[in-house]
Design a protein around this motif. Structure first.
Motif, PDB file in Angstrom:
ATOM      1  N   ALA A 152      12.039  46.982  52.864  1.00 47.93           N
ATOM      2  CA  ALA A 152      11.798  47.199  54.283  1.00 47.93           C
ATOM      3  C   ALA A 152      12.115  45.976  55.122  1.00 47.93           C
ATOM      4  N   ASN A 153      11.903  44.765  54.590  1.00 45.25           N
ATOM      5  CA  ASN A 153      12.127  43.550  55.363  1.00 45.25           C
ATOM      6  C   ASN A 153      13.422  42.836  55.013  1.00 45.25           C
ATOM      7  N   ALA A 154      14.290  43.466  54.230  1.00 47.61           N
ATOM      8  CA  ALA A 154      15.534  42.819  53.816  1.00 47.61           C
ATOM      9  C   ALA A 154      16.481  42.697  54.999  1.00 47.61           C
ATOM     10  N   ARG A 155      17.014  41.524  55.190  1.00 48.96           N
ATOM     11  CA  ARG A 155      17.991  41.278  56.256  1.00 48.96           C
ATOM     12  C   ARG A 155      19.084  40.374  55.717  1.00 48.96           C
ATOM     13  N   VAL A 156      20.285  40.616  56.159  1.00 45.89           N
ATOM     14  CA  VAL A 156      21.419  39.798  55.771  1.00 45.89           C
ATOM     15  C   VAL A 156      21.631  38.742  56.847  1.00 45.89           C
ATOM     16  N   THR A 157      21.810  37.487  56.421  1.00 48.58           N
ATOM     17  CA  THR A 157      22.011  36.397  57.369  1.00 48.58           C
ATOM     18  C   THR A 157      23.456  35.907  57.296  1.00 48.58           C
ATOM     19  N   THR A 158      23.855  35.070  58.249  1.00 48.33           N
ATOM     20  CA  THR A 158      25.213  34.517  58.226  1.00 48.33           C
ATOM     21  C   THR A 158      25.414  33.623  57.014  1.00 48.33           C
ATOM     22  N   GLN A 159      24.361  32.987  56.518  1.00 47.86           N
ATOM     23  CA  GLN A 159      24.479  32.162  55.310  1.00 47.86           C
ATOM     24  C   GLN A 159      24.767  33.022  54.091  1.00 47.86           C
ATOM     25  N   THR A 160      24.254  34.243  54.096  1.00 47.64           N
ATOM     26  CA  THR A 160      24.462  35.149  52.973  1.00 47.64           C
ATOM     27  C   THR A 160      25.944  35.390  52.741  1.00 47.64           C
ATOM     28  N   VAL A 161      26.684  35.701  53.797  1.00 41.79           N
ATOM     29  CA  VAL A 161      28.089  36.058  53.632  1.00 41.79           C
ATOM     30  C   VAL A 161      28.969  34.847  53.342  1.00 41.79           C
ATOM     31  N   GLN A 162      28.422  33.642  53.381  1.00 33.83           N
ATOM     32  CA  GLN A 162      29.184  32.450  53.034  1.00 33.83           C
ATOM     33  C   GLN A 162      29.165  32.173  51.528  1.00 33.83           C
ATOM     34  N   GLN A 163      28.382  32.910  50.771  1.00 29.53           N
ATOM     35  CA  GLN A 163      28.338  32.760  49.317  1.00 29.53           C
ATOM     36  C   GLN A 163      29.583  33.410  48.711  1.00 29.53           C
ATOM     37  N   PRO A 164      30.144  32.862  47.615  1.00 32.44           N
ATOM     38  CA  PRO A 164      31.349  33.449  47.028  1.00 32.44           C
ATOM     39  C   PRO A 164      31.121  34.848  46.435  1.00 32.44           C
ATOM     40  N   ILE A 165      29.942  35.068  45.848  1.00 35.33           N
ATOM     41  CA  ILE A 165      29.637  36.369  45.245  1.00 35.33           C
ATOM     42  C   ILE A 165      28.216  36.758  45.652  1.00 35.33           C
ATOM     43  N   VAL A 166      28.080  37.959  46.219  1.00 42.09           N
ATOM     44  CA  VAL A 166      26.794  38.445  46.701  1.00 42.09           C
ATOM     45  C   VAL A 166      26.487  39.762  45.991  1.00 42.09           C
ATOM     46  N   GLY A 167      25.250  39.948  45.573  1.00 41.78           N
ATOM     47  CA  GLY A 167      24.888  41.170  44.872  1.00 41.78           C
ATOM     48  C   GLY A 167      23.633  41.823  45.405  1.00 41.78           C
ATOM     49  N   PHE A 168      23.557  43.126  45.183  1.00 40.19           N
ATOM     50  CA  PHE A 168      22.376  43.931  45.492  1.00 40.19           C
ATOM     51  C   PHE A 168      21.997  44.695  44.237  1.00 40.19           C
ATOM     52  N   VAL A 169      20.699  44.888  44.020  1.00 41.85           N
ATOM     53  CA  VAL A 169      20.206  45.709  42.919  1.00 41.85           C
ATOM     54  C   VAL A 169      19.215  46.710  43.490  1.00 41.85           C
ATOM     55  N   LEU A 170      19.437  47.987  43.200  1.00 43.00           N
ATOM     56  CA  LEU A 170      18.501  49.049  43.575  1.00 43.00           C
ATOM     57  C   LEU A 170      17.964  49.664  42.287  1.00 43.00           C
ATOM     58  N   THR A 171      16.658  49.794  42.181  1.00 42.86           N
ATOM     59  CA  THR A 171      16.063  50.417  41.003  1.00 42.86           C
ATOM     60  C   THR A 171      16.175  51.930  41.131  1.00 42.86           C
ATOM     61  N   ASN A 172      16.745  52.556  40.101  1.00 43.11           N
ATOM     62  CA  ASN A 172      16.850  54.013  40.068  1.00 43.11           C
ATOM     63  C   ASN A 172      15.614  54.639  39.443  1.00 43.11           C
ATOM     64  N   GLY A 173      14.970  53.913  38.536  1.00 39.05           N
ATOM     65  CA  GLY A 173      13.783  54.442  37.887  1.00 39.05           C
ATOM     66  C   GLY A 173      13.459  53.666  36.630  1.00 39.05           C
ATOM     67  N   GLY A 174      12.218  53.778  36.201  1.00 39.90           N
ATOM     68  CA  GLY A 174      11.787  53.116  34.980  1.00 39.90           C
ATOM     69  C   GLY A 174      11.121  51.786  35.268  1.00 39.90           C
ATOM     70  N   LEU A 175      10.637  51.172  34.219  1.00 40.94           N
ATOM     71  CA  LEU A 175       9.968  49.883  34.328  1.00 40.94           C
ATOM     72  C   LEU A 175      10.391  49.034  33.147  1.00 40.94           C
ATOM     73  N   MET A 176      10.854  47.835  33.446  1.00 38.22           N
ATOM     74  CA  MET A 176      11.326  46.930  32.395  1.00 38.22           C
ATOM     75  C   MET A 176      10.716  45.570  32.638  1.00 38.22           C
ATOM     76  N   ALA A 177      10.106  45.013  31.616  1.00 38.36           N
ATOM     77  CA  ALA A 177       9.588  43.653  31.724  1.00 38.36           C
ATOM     78  C   ALA A 177      10.735  42.692  31.474  1.00 38.36           C
ATOM     79  N   ASN A 178      10.839  41.639  32.285  1.00 39.16           N
ATOM     80  CA  ASN A 178      11.823  40.573  32.103  1.00 39.16           C
ATOM     81  C   ASN A 178      13.261  41.070  32.223  1.00 39.16           C
ATOM     82  N   ILE A 179      13.573  41.793  33.298  1.00 36.72           N
ATOM     83  CA  ILE A 179      14.933  42.285  33.502  1.00 36.72           C
ATOM     84  C   ILE A 179      15.768  41.233  34.224  1.00 36.72           C
ATOM     85  N   SER A 180      16.987  41.038  33.769  1.00 35.74           N
ATOM     86  CA  SER A 180      17.917  40.094  34.379  1.00 35.74           C
ATOM     87  C   SER A 180      19.323  40.568  34.066  1.00 35.74           C
ATOM     88  N   ILE A 181      20.270  40.314  34.973  1.00 37.48           N
ATOM     89  CA  ILE A 181      21.636  40.707  34.646  1.00 37.48           C
ATOM     90  C   ILE A 181      22.459  39.527  34.159  1.00 37.48           C
TER      91      ILE A 181
END
Length: 191
Positions: A152-181
């Motif tokens: 609800a409070n997520a906002r993209v800033t001008t600094q965000t788009v200056q990063q070489p690679i930007v990612g988003f993750v949306l949870t589709n379902g389930g619960l995982m302890a210690n998840i990382s990509i």
């Protein structure tokens, strides 16, 4: 059941879950390449629509990127031993230019199962070319991704788009302890 049998049984179940779940999200092996491409594109379109609705400013980042990998369902599962798998598409200017697979195997303190939609935007031509010229790209090794919060409070800033690679993750379902990509390997599919 002793502790060793419990761990071995849990690890075996986790591995079986990853393998069977990964296979059910990719379309059948008997599907033609055209059917697989169509299924991936359709899922990618739905995932992008959801991202735009849930993350204000995400549509602008995708539009400003040199290319965006869209993985509609990266399924992760494990208990001590685990893994993840997903298929997706590279989008440039709203068009699919290639199809990719993301995989990971892990060992450690983890447990559960989860499905996530993952979006990786290459904001610079150099970052995109590094990805495209690789024969298998590993997240966190070949490129570091700046992940943005979705909520609800997520906002993209001008600094965000200056990063070489930007990612988003949306949870589709389930619960995982210690998840990382970090450590996920991305390779091109021959479709």
């Amino acid at each position: 059941m002793n502790k060793r049998n419990f761990i071995v049984t849990g690890a075996s179940l986790a591995a079986a879950t990853v393998l069977t779940t990964g296979c059910t999200t990719t379309g059948g092996a008997s599907s033609s390449p055209a059917e697989r491409r169509q299924a991936i594109d359709s899922s990618a379109d739905a995932a992008l629509t959801r991202l735009y609705r849930e993350a204000p400013g995400s549509q602008e980042i995708i539009a400003a990127s040199q290319g965006t990998l869209v993985f509609p369902a990266v399924v992760s599962a494990g208990f001590i031993i685990g893994g993840s798998h997903g298929q997706g598409a590279m989008r440039k200017a709203g068009k699919t230019t290639g199809y990719y697979r993301m995989t990971e195997a892990s060992l450690g303190l983890l447990g559960g199962a989860q499905s996530q939609a993952l979006f990786i935007s290459f904001m610079t031509e150099a970052a995109l070319n590094s990805f495209l010229n690789s024969r298998g790209w590993t997240v966190g090794v070949d490129g570091t991704i700046t992940f943005l919060s979705v909520g609800a409070n997520a906002r993209v800033t001008t600094q965000t788009v200056q990063q070489p690679i930007v990612g988003f993750v949306l949870t589709n379902g389930g619960l995982m302890a210690n998840i990382s990509i970090n450590g996920n390997r991305i390779t091109q599919l021959d479709l």
